[in-house]
Design a protein around this motif. Structure first.
Motif, PDB file in Angstrom:
ATOM      1  N   VAL A 127       0.845  -1.197   0.000  1.00  0.00           N
ATOM      2  CA  VAL A 127       0.000   0.000   0.000  1.00  0.00           C
ATOM      3  C   VAL A 127       0.882   1.251   0.000  1.00  0.00           C
ATOM      4  O   VAL A 127       0.610   2.210  -0.731  1.00  0.00           O
ATOM      5  N   ALA A 128       1.952   1.220   0.791  1.00  0.00           N
ATOM      6  CA  ALA A 128       2.873   2.366   0.833  1.00  0.00           C
ATOM      7  C   ALA A 128       3.475   2.609  -0.552  1.00  0.00           C
ATOM      8  O   ALA A 128       3.556   3.762  -1.014  1.00  0.00           O
ATOM      9  N   VAL A 129       3.887   1.534  -1.228  1.00  0.00           N
ATOM     10  CA  VAL A 129       4.474   1.672  -2.569  1.00  0.00           C
ATOM     11  C   VAL A 129       3.443   2.258  -3.540  1.00  0.00           C
ATOM     12  O   VAL A 129       3.745   3.157  -4.325  1.00  0.00           O
ATOM     13  N   ARG A 130       2.205   1.777  -3.462  1.00  0.00           N
ATOM     14  CA  ARG A 130       1.159   2.295  -4.363  1.00  0.00           C
ATOM     15  C   ARG A 130       0.853   3.768  -4.074  1.00  0.00           C
ATOM     16  O   ARG A 130       0.590   4.536  -5.003  1.00  0.00           O
ATOM     17  N   ASN A 131       0.882   4.143  -2.800  1.00  0.00           N
ATOM     18  CA  ASN A 131       0.658   5.555  -2.460  1.00  0.00           C
ATOM     19  C   ASN A 131       1.773   6.428  -3.009  1.00  0.00           C
ATOM     20  O   ASN A 131       1.528   7.556  -3.460  1.00  0.00           O
ATOM     21  N   ILE A 132       2.999   5.916  -2.983  1.00  0.00           N
ATOM     22  CA  ILE A 132       4.136   6.663  -3.542  1.00  0.00           C
ATOM     23  C   ILE A 132       3.942   6.830  -5.042  1.00  0.00           C
ATOM     24  O   ILE A 132       4.191   7.904  -5.597  1.00  0.00           O
ATOM     25  N   ARG A 133       3.444   5.766  -5.706  1.00  0.00           N
ATOM     26  CA  ARG A 133       3.167   5.849  -7.153  1.00  0.00           C
ATOM     27  C   ARG A 133       2.133   6.940  -7.420  1.00  0.00           C
ATOM     28  O   ARG A 133       2.309   7.774  -8.307  1.00  0.00           O
ATOM     29  N   LYS A 134       1.049   6.936  -6.624  1.00  0.00           N
ATOM     30  CA  LYS A 134      -0.022   7.925  -6.800  1.00  0.00           C
ATOM     31  C   LYS A 134       0.523   9.338  -6.624  1.00  0.00           C
ATOM     32  O   LYS A 134       0.246  10.227  -7.437  1.00  0.00           O
ATOM     33  N   ASP A 135       1.333   9.547  -5.570  1.00  0.00           N
ATOM     34  CA  ASP A 135       1.917  10.869  -5.328  1.00  0.00           C
ATOM     35  C   ASP A 135       2.828  11.279  -6.487  1.00  0.00           C
ATOM     36  O   ASP A 135       2.821  12.443  -6.911  1.00  0.00           O
ATOM     37  N   GLY A 136       3.624  10.336  -6.985  1.00  0.00           N
ATOM     38  CA  GLY A 136       4.513  10.626  -8.110  1.00  0.00           C
ATOM     39  C   GLY A 136       3.732  11.019  -9.361  1.00  0.00           C
ATOM     40  O   GLY A 136       4.085  11.990 -10.051  1.00  0.00           O
ATOM     41  N   ASN A 137       2.653  10.276  -9.640  1.00  0.00           N
ATOM     42  CA  ASN A 137       1.835  10.604 -10.809  1.00  0.00           C
ATOM     43  C   ASN A 137       1.178  11.978 -10.648  1.00  0.00           C
ATOM     44  O   ASN A 137       1.092  12.742 -11.613  1.00  0.00           O
ATOM     45  N   ASN A 138       0.741  12.297  -9.424  1.00  0.00           N
ATOM     46  CA  ASN A 138       0.149  13.628  -9.177  1.00  0.00           C
ATOM     47  C   ASN A 138       1.195  14.724  -9.383  1.00  0.00           C
ATOM     48  O   ASN A 138       0.890  15.778  -9.950  1.00  0.00           O
ATOM     49  N   ASP A 139       2.428  14.470  -8.923  1.00  0.00           N
ATOM     50  CA  ASP A 139       3.506  15.445  -9.120  1.00  0.00           C
ATOM     51  C   ASP A 139       3.778  15.674 -10.605  1.00  0.00           C
ATOM     52  O   ASP A 139       4.013  16.810 -11.039  1.00  0.00           O
ATOM     53  N   LEU A 140       3.730  14.593 -11.387  1.00  0.00           N
ATOM     54  CA  LEU A 140       3.947  14.726 -12.836  1.00  0.00           C
ATOM     55  C   LEU A 140       2.839  15.564 -13.472  1.00  0.00           C
ATOM     56  O   LEU A 140       3.110  16.413 -14.336  1.00  0.00           O
TER      57      LEU A 140
END
Length: 188
Positions: A127-140
């Motif tokens: 879940v932590a890894v997926r949240n990091i992915r979501k945050d990264g995509n939002n940053d992009l």
């Protein structure tokens, strides 16, 4: 900040999520006594909660025995209470100088419980890894809308795909860690 910076940051954070999951796994018992099993134990001393390893030395002289030698012998009762409160399934015995924790043999039922605990920790890591992915995509997406350093939609898609590859690799690493821990727990 560039798109590559976002990807690099995601990779670093995902690596830290894996390390955190590994650390959580060390506190789950697998037949052998390990001093890291007591990492979650906090002892109330001088008005604050201190980690157990800061109020005494912890050692594993035998495969099924942990010994805690408090630096201040007046803390023995507080350490015993803290171990009981940590709900580790261990009963402390003291002789006035040291506290001994004898690891009982693992029953099949207890092993299943430990596997369930490990599975929960693995799921938390994913879940932590997926949240990091979501945050990264939002940053992009924020970068693509930024007037000063605009990146194209195609670049965003390429970088999102890169972040997804990182996510898949890190989730697989967590799955591999869980499989290893499960084998360690269930092997007699």
């Amino acid at each position: 900040m560039t798109g590559q910076d976002v990807v690099k940051s995601c990779n670093e954070k995902m690596g830290k999520a894996i390390e955190a999951t590994k650390h959580k796994f060390t506190s789950i018992r697998a037949g052998r006594a390990s001093v890291s099993m007591l990492d979650s134990v906090k002892v109330e001393q001088y008005g604050s909660d201190m980690p157990l390893n800061q109020v005494g030395s912890v050692s594993a002289p035998e495969a099924r025995l942990l010994v805690i030698d408090p630096w201040d012998k007046s803390l023995i009762s507080k350490i015993e209470k803290a171990i009981m409160a940590a709900n580790l399934g261990l009963t402390p015995n003291n002789d006035g100088k040291v506290i001994r924790l004898v690891m009982p043999e693992l029953t099949a039922e207890r092993r299943k419980e430990y596997v369930k605990m490990a599975k929960t920790e693995a799921e938390n890591g994913k879940v932590a890894v997926r949240n990091i992915r979501k945050d990264g995509n939002n940053d992009l997406k924020k970068l693509s809308k930024d007037k000063e350093s605009p990146i194209s939609e195609d670049e965003v898609k390429t970088l999102e795909a890169e972040i997804q590859k990182l996510t898949d690799a890190h989730i697989k690493a967590i799955d591999d860690l869980f499989a290893k821990k499960e084998k360690e727990i269930t092997t007699v």
